[in-house]
Design an enzyme around this catalytic site. Structure first.
Site, PDB file in Angstrom:
ATOM      1  N   CYS A 114       0.808  -1.215   0.000  1.00  0.00           N
ATOM      2  CA  CYS A 114       0.000   0.000   0.000  1.00  0.00           C
ATOM      3  C   CYS A 114       0.849   1.276   0.000  1.00  0.00           C
ATOM      4  CB  CYS A 114      -0.950   0.005   1.185  1.00  0.00           C
ATOM      5  SG  CYS A 114      -2.121  -1.372   1.194  1.00  0.00           S
ATOM      6  N   HIS A 251      -3.202   7.388   1.777  1.00  0.00           N
ATOM      7  CA  HIS A 251      -3.619   6.061   1.347  1.00  0.00           C
ATOM      8  C   HIS A 251      -5.035   5.828   1.857  1.00  0.00           C
ATOM      9  CE1 HIS A 251      -3.990   1.863   0.712  1.00  0.00           C
ATOM     10  NE2 HIS A 251      -3.760   1.514   1.964  1.00  0.00           N
ATOM     11  N   ASN A 281      -9.997   0.079  -0.443  1.00  0.00           N
ATOM     12  CA  ASN A 281      -8.544   0.097  -0.381  1.00  0.00           C
ATOM     13  C   ASN A 281      -7.987  -0.482  -1.675  1.00  0.00           C
ATOM     14  OD1 ASN A 281      -5.824  -0.312   0.110  1.00  0.00           O
ATOM     15  ND2 ASN A 281      -6.106  -1.185   2.150  1.00  0.00           N
TER      16      ASN A 281
END
Length: 324
Positions: A114, A251, A281
Site C-alpha cells: 500500500c 492512502h 482500499n
C-alpha cells in the site's frame, strides 16, 4: 537553481463493475452498516475476468499523458507500484510500455504494497533530480480482488481494484518551498511487523499467489502513529508543518485511520482528499487515484502544498511533500 520533479499530468482508471457493500451480505455474516462503520467504505470496483493490472495501469497512463499534453515516446521511464502483477515477470511497467506503444526509455516495478506509490514517487523524483530521466510516468495499479479470501469478512470487504498515474517532468526551481514539484520524502520499513499484513503464498514458498491476511486491530494502531510521524518528518525536513498543508492525500484504507492521522497532524478533515468510500482500499493505486479525483473535483489546484502518505505490508510506510 535546482532541478524539481513537477507533476504535469494526472489520470486514473476504475473497472466498470461496481460492488456495493450489500453484495457481501448474501455470502458473509456482514452488513452495509457494519462495513461502513468500521471502514467508511460504501462501494468498490472489481476488475472483469481477463482484465489485468497492466490493463488498468495503461488506461490510467493514457489519461495522465493526455492531461499532460504528451505522447508515450516523450517519456523516459515508467515506474509502476503494484503487489498484483500480471505475471511473476516481466514487470508490469514493461507491459504498460508495450500497450502505450512506447519504443524508448525503460520501465520497472516497485513493490511496497500500500506504500508502493509513495516509494515509486520518491524513486521517480530521484531519477529526475539525478539527471537520469527528464520525464517519468509513475503509476499505482492493483487487482487485489485476485488475492482475496471471500470467506474472510475482515479482509475481503475492504479492497478494490483500480489504477492512477502521474507524469513528472524536470523543471528548474529556486531551491525553496515555493517551488512546484516534489519537495521532500521520508521512507521507512520494519520487517519485524511482517505478520500484521501479508499474503500467505509466493513463488519460493507455496508456488501460488496466496491470499491476504491481516491483523486489523494491531495494524490500526501502528498505522496512525507511523503515518502521522512520517508526514511530520517529511514536512520538518523543509521547515514546514501541518499548518502549511493545503491537502493531505492519504492512502485510502480506512476512514478512521485517515481521520485519526489528520487529527494527530492538526489538519482538519476538510483538508483531506477522501475517496475510500467509493473505491475501498486499492493499495498502491489509492493515492494516485485520489490525486486524479481530487483534481477532477476542483479540490487540488496549482500551487497547493500536498502531503501524500501511506503504510502497507512489510511494514513499509512513508510520505512525500509536493507542491502541485
Amino acid at each position: 537553481m535546482t532541478i524539481c520533479a513537477v507533476v504535469k499530468g494526472v489520470g486514473h482508471y476504475l473497472p466498470e463493475r461496481i460492488v456495493p457493500n450489500s453484495e457481501f451480505e448474501a455470502t458473509l455474516d456482514t452488513s452495509d452498516e457494519w462495513i461502513r462503520s468500521r471502514s467508511g467504505i460504501e462501494r468498490r470496483h472489481f476488475a472483469a475476468e481477463g482484465q489485468t493490472t497492466s490493463d488498468l495501469a495503461a488506461k490510467a497512463a493514457v489519461m495522465a499523458l493526455e492531461n499532460a499534453g504528451l505522447a508515450a515516446n516523450d517519456i523516459d521511464a515508467i515506474v509502476v507500484a503494484t503487489s498484483t502483477p500480471d505475471l511473476t515477470f516481466p514487470s508490469v511497467a514493461t507491459m504498460v510500455q508495450e500497450k502505450l506503444g512506447m519504443t524508448r526509455g525503460f520501465g520497472f516495478d516497485v513493490q511496497a504494497v500500500c506504500a508502493g506509490f509513495v516509494f515509486a514517487l520518491s524513486t521517480a523524483n530521484a531519477l529526475i533530480v539525478s539527471g537520469q530521466a527528464k520525464r517519468v510516468l509513475v503509476i499505482g495499479a492493483e487487482t487485489f480482488s485476485r488475492i482475496l479470501d471471500w470467506t474472510d469478512r475482515s479482509t475481503c470487504v475492504l479492497f478494490g481494484d483500480g489504477a492512477g498515474a502521474v507524469v513528472l517532468e524536470a523543471e528548474t526551481g529556486t531551491g525553496t518551498t515555493s517551488d512546484r514539484g516534489v519537495l521532500s520524502a521520508d521512507l521507512n520499513s520494519d520487517g519485524r511487523y511482517k505478520d500484521i499484513l501479508f499474503v500467505d503464498g509466493g513463488v519460493s514458498t507455496t508456488g501460488q499467489s496466496g491470499k491476504v491476511r491481516m491483523q486489523g486491530n494491531v495494524l490500526f494502531r501502528q498505522a496512525v502513529e507511523k503515518l502521522a510521524t512520517t508526514a511530520d518528518t517529511a514536512l520538518e525536513k523543509i521547515g514546514l508543518s501541518g499548518a502549511d498543508v493545503d491537502w493531505i492525500v492519504p492512502h485510502q484504507a480506512n476512514l478512521r485511520i485517515i481521520a485519526a492521522t489528520a487529527a494527530r497532524m492538526n489538519v482538519p478533515i476538510e483538508r483531506v482528499v477522501l475517496t475510500v468510500q467509493d473505491h475501498g482500499n486499492t493499495s498502491a493505486a489509492s493515492i494516485p487515484l485520489a490525486l486524479s479525483v481530487g483534481v477532477a473535483r476542483g479540490q487540488i489546484k496549482p500551487g497547493d502544498l500536498l502531503v501524500v502518505e501511506a503504510i502497507g505490508g512489510g511494514l513499509a510506510w512513508g510520505a512525500v511533500v509536493l507542491r502541485w
